[in-house]
Design an enzyme around this catalytic site. Structure first.
Site, PDB file in Angstrom:
ATOM      1  N   ASP A  20      73.578  53.215  30.060  1.00 27.24           N
ATOM      2  CA  ASP A  20      72.967  52.102  30.804  1.00 27.24           C
ATOM      3  C   ASP A  20      71.604  52.544  31.325  1.00 27.24           C
ATOM      4  O   ASP A  20      71.395  52.744  32.518  1.00 27.24           O
ATOM      5  CB  ASP A  20      73.886  51.667  31.951  1.00 27.24           C
ATOM      6  CG  ASP A  20      73.305  50.517  32.770  1.00 27.24           C
ATOM      7  OD1 ASP A  20      72.437  49.794  32.236  1.00 27.24           O
ATOM      8  OD2 ASP A  20      73.710  50.364  33.942  1.00 27.24           O
ATOM      9  N   GLU A 310      70.945  19.897  46.417  1.00 25.26           N
ATOM     10  CA  GLU A 310      71.468  21.061  45.701  1.00 25.26           C
ATOM     11  C   GLU A 310      70.394  21.967  45.118  1.00 25.26           C
ATOM     12  O   GLU A 310      70.697  23.050  44.617  1.00 25.26           O
ATOM     13  CB  GLU A 310      72.414  20.610  44.570  1.00 25.26           C
ATOM     14  CG  GLU A 310      71.737  19.962  43.379  1.00 25.26           C
ATOM     15  CD  GLU A 310      71.687  18.452  43.470  1.00 25.26           C
ATOM     16  OE1 GLU A 310      71.641  17.799  42.422  1.00 25.26           O
ATOM     17  OE2 GLU A 310      71.702  17.919  44.602  1.00 25.26           O
ATOM     18  N   ASP A 364      69.949  17.401  34.114  1.00 22.69           N
ATOM     19  CA  ASP A 364      69.035  17.741  35.207  1.00 22.69           C
ATOM     20  C   ASP A 364      68.426  19.120  34.939  1.00 22.69           C
ATOM     21  O   ASP A 364      69.097  20.114  35.107  1.00 22.69           O
ATOM     22  CB  ASP A 364      69.769  17.709  36.550  1.00 22.69           C
ATOM     23  CG  ASP A 364      71.091  18.505  36.520  1.00 22.69           C
ATOM     24  OD1 ASP A 364      71.684  18.687  35.443  1.00 22.69           O
ATOM     25  OD2 ASP A 364      71.527  18.923  37.602  1.00 22.69           O
ATOM     26  N   GLU A 556      75.409  29.767  30.456  1.00 19.91           N
ATOM     27  CA  GLU A 556      75.413  28.307  30.563  1.00 19.91           C
ATOM     28  C   GLU A 556      74.668  27.642  29.408  1.00 19.91           C
ATOM     29  O   GLU A 556      75.065  26.578  28.926  1.00 19.91           O
ATOM     30  CB  GLU A 556      74.755  27.932  31.892  1.00 19.91           C
ATOM     31  CG  GLU A 556      74.542  26.463  32.135  1.00 19.91           C
ATOM     32  CD  GLU A 556      73.656  26.200  33.345  1.00 19.91           C
ATOM     33  OE1 GLU A 556      73.876  25.184  34.019  1.00 19.91           O
ATOM     34  OE2 GLU A 556      72.730  26.996  33.620  1.00 19.91           O
TER      35      GLU A 556
END
Length: 627
Positions: A20, A310, A364, A556
């Site tokens: 890493d 939001e 949105d 997403e």
């Protein structure tokens, strides 16, 4: 084969130190380590060499699980697992459970104490109509002493909801009796910071749940849809107080159709849900002057006043700045005065009518709808409502002998067929462009068709609204303009070129799971079986590629121009922030993967496991950007 490890913690840290190199708590293709790690079996002293980004990231994930559970037996089969099998297995066996929530004694804390809660005392709002829920949670409030329970009046105004914005909170959902206790009816959240039940996300999630045999959870989501209609008047954008004036794309009937494929579902269960669907159709969608327009077609039209709550700080600064200058105030002071309604500006209020309506659409944000959404008969909502009308008619005829009594009206299947025929004729008249081979939104205020080319043009395929000739035009003329290596973009590039400075996440070059899933079903509806294989492969290749290269990441959305989850647009990309191992993926991308594997043939599944490039399998002449 299992390897017994001498010290799981030490091996875990050695692996991270070596591999890493950018110290992001993941092993990805961007790390510069040797990509080779040696394990030693404590029992046999035999060595096992693990090489390559994918297998090393699997090793990191499996070591993380061993550490969490205090174990030291490593299953090499999971480290060396076929990537397609691994992604699908983790979605099926792990991710759905990780994303499941309940609003009750057991599950409330996880929901109330998330990053969106900024009240001193987390607040739960309940409908006064839910007498059992009010009693249950008021008793819980006394017991826990760290939540506040507020009962909403049975009828509340937009101004009342706006007043709740000073102390926003979660909205209660359905409870069910189990043995001698009440428990929350479960729901599945999208993931990441989205720790509440969303409207259209939930439908796509349910497709994955049903494929993975979690029918009870899909039925539970339907129960929560019904609860919201009865107690809040609509299926909410999500169950937070500031969404009380906003619904979501209508997909409830489609969920019922999918659930009823299980022939063991009792007719009484369907009856109460069909009543709720019809109630929602009549009271949310078909009220003239609200979401029903003079054309006979529908729009999104959220109620509410002012800025949506939001968004992150500063999101609307480019919109607010000229108004702050107009009122000669610093922008933060103007924002505060506007939010508290000390300043009322009709022009700015109208902008936010369109903005909240755009958010109600689920898109949105998109340049297609900015500052105009409430003026548009959208292709998407009218496709969904056409499907409502067809579904309701089918369910009445199939399960209730063509007679269904709701609110004193005896509905027949032909009533709903007539509604669907009318909607199709109006969409053909106002939204269809024969020349472009696409459906476009219709501006009923200015009496003209939009020219913005959006992926919503494929929604009528999904709904079964197109004629055969229209479907042929969409597939042959429209579809090639959206295709990238990893699927279809939210819009064509041509539509956003004049707006390049304002890159919106639902436009080109970004790709979203619901657009892919609706396209696939639409292609299947009209018999384009070869094309659906191609389009499914493209998306699954993209999901698999990013999971293989980036430590199991399932985000997403994607940038299809770069075939990457690295998205530089508003709101970032939920599902990419985790340490060592993704525990939940992202709801509708998880579902799209499981659904896609149901469609893809065995030959292409084998190609998928080797990450064979789409351009090596399919015609590339229509692709505007290839790797």
């Amino acid at each position: 084969m299992e390897i017994k490890l001498n010290n799981t913690d030490n091996i875990f840290h050695e692996l991270l130190i070596q591999e890493d190199t950018d110290q992001d708590k993941k092993i990805t293709k961007d790390d510069k380590g040797p990509k080779r790690f040696v394990l030693v079996d404590e029992k046999s002293n035999a060595e096992k060499v693990i090489t390559g980004t994918y297998h090393l990231s699997n090793l990191l994930q499996e070591l993380t699980l061993l550490k969490e559970n205090g174990l030291n037996e490593l299953d090499l089969a999971h480290v060396e697992e076929d990537p397609v099998d691994r992604i699908s297995r983790k979605i099926r066996d792990d991710y759905w459970d990780e994303l499941t929530r309940t609003i009750d004694r057991k599950g409330l804390t996880q929901i109330l104490e998330d990053e969106k809660t900024f009240n001193d005392v987390p607040t739960l709002y309940l409908s006064a109509k839910d007498e059992i829920g009010v009693y249950y949670f008021k008793e819980l409030e006394k017991d826990l002493k760290k939540i506040k329970v507020v009962v909403l009046p049975e009828n509340y105004s937009v101004d009342f909801v706006n007043g709740l914005n000073k102390k926003p909170g979660i909205l209660g959902l359905a409870l069910e009796q189990k043995a001698h206790i009440l428990e929350g009816v479960p729901f599945v959240v999208p993931g990441g910071r989205f720790n509440e039940m969303y409207g259209w996300d939930s439908y796509f999630i349910c497709i994955g749940l049903l494929i993975d045999g979690q029918n009870r959870k899909a039925m539970a989501i339907a129960e929560n849809f019904r609860y919201q209609i009865i107690h809040y008047g609509k299926i909410l954008n999500a169950n937070r107080s500031y969404y009380l004036t906003r619904t979501q794309p209508p997909l409830y009937s489609s969920l019922l159709m999918d659930i009823m494929e299980d022939k063991k579902i009792e007719k009484e269960w369907l009856k109460k849900h069909l009543e709720a669907v019809i109630m929602e159709y009549n009271t949310v969608w078909m009220v003239p002057g609200n979401r029903l327009t003079p054309t006979g077609l529908n729009r999104y039209k959220a109620e509410g006043i002012g800025m949506p709550l939001e968004v992150e700080a500063g999101h609307f600064d480019d919109i607010l700045t000229p108004y702050a200058e107009k009122y000669k105030l610093p922008i933060r002071e103007f924002e505060a005065q506007y939010l508290n309604r000390f300043i009322v500006d009709d022009e700015l209020d109208l902008y936010f009518v369109h903005d909240r309506s755009m958010r109600e659409s689920g898109h949105d944000t998109t340049s297609r709808l900015i500052n105009k959404c409430a003026n548009l008969n959208l292709v998407d909502v009218n496709s969904f409502l056409y499907k409502y009308e067809k579904d309701i008619g089918f369910l009445i005829k199939e399960y209730f002998k063509d007679s269904f009594l709701v609110g004193g009206i005896d509905y027949k299947s032909e009533d709903w067929e007539n509604k669907a025929r009318f909607r199709k004729s109006k969409m053909d008249e106002l939204c269809w462009s024969e020349a472009a081979g696409m459906y476009f939104d219709y501006d009923f205020v200015n009496h003209k068709q939009s020219s913005f080319e959006a992926a919503t043009t494929f929604f009528p395929l999904w709904a079964g609204l197109c004629s055969e000739s229209q479907a042929k035009k969409i597939v042959e003329v429209a579809l090639p303009q959206f295709i990238q290596s990893g699927g279809i973009t939210g819009s064509t590039k041509v539509s956003v070129i004049p707006l390049q400075a304002l890159q919106r996440q639902w436009d080109y070059p970004f790709g979203w799971a619901p657009h892919q899933m609706l396209l696939w079903k639409g292609l299947l509806n009209y018999g384009y079986f070869d094309k659906v294989q191609e389009m499914t492969y493209r998306w699954l290749w993209l999901v698999t590629k990013n999971a293989v290269e980036y430590n199991g990441t399932i985000p997403e959305k994607f940038n299809l121009e770069t075939s990457s989850h690295k998205v530089f647009a508003e709101y970032g990309n939920v599902g990419t922030e985790f340490d060592y191992i993704s525990k939940e993926g992202f709801g509708w991308v998880n579902a799209s993967y499981q659904y896609g594997l149901q469609i893809l043939n065995d030959e292409l599944k084998a190609k998928l496991s080797t990450l064979t490039l789409p351009q090596d399998l399919f015609e590339t002449s229509s692709i505007t950007n290839m790797l």
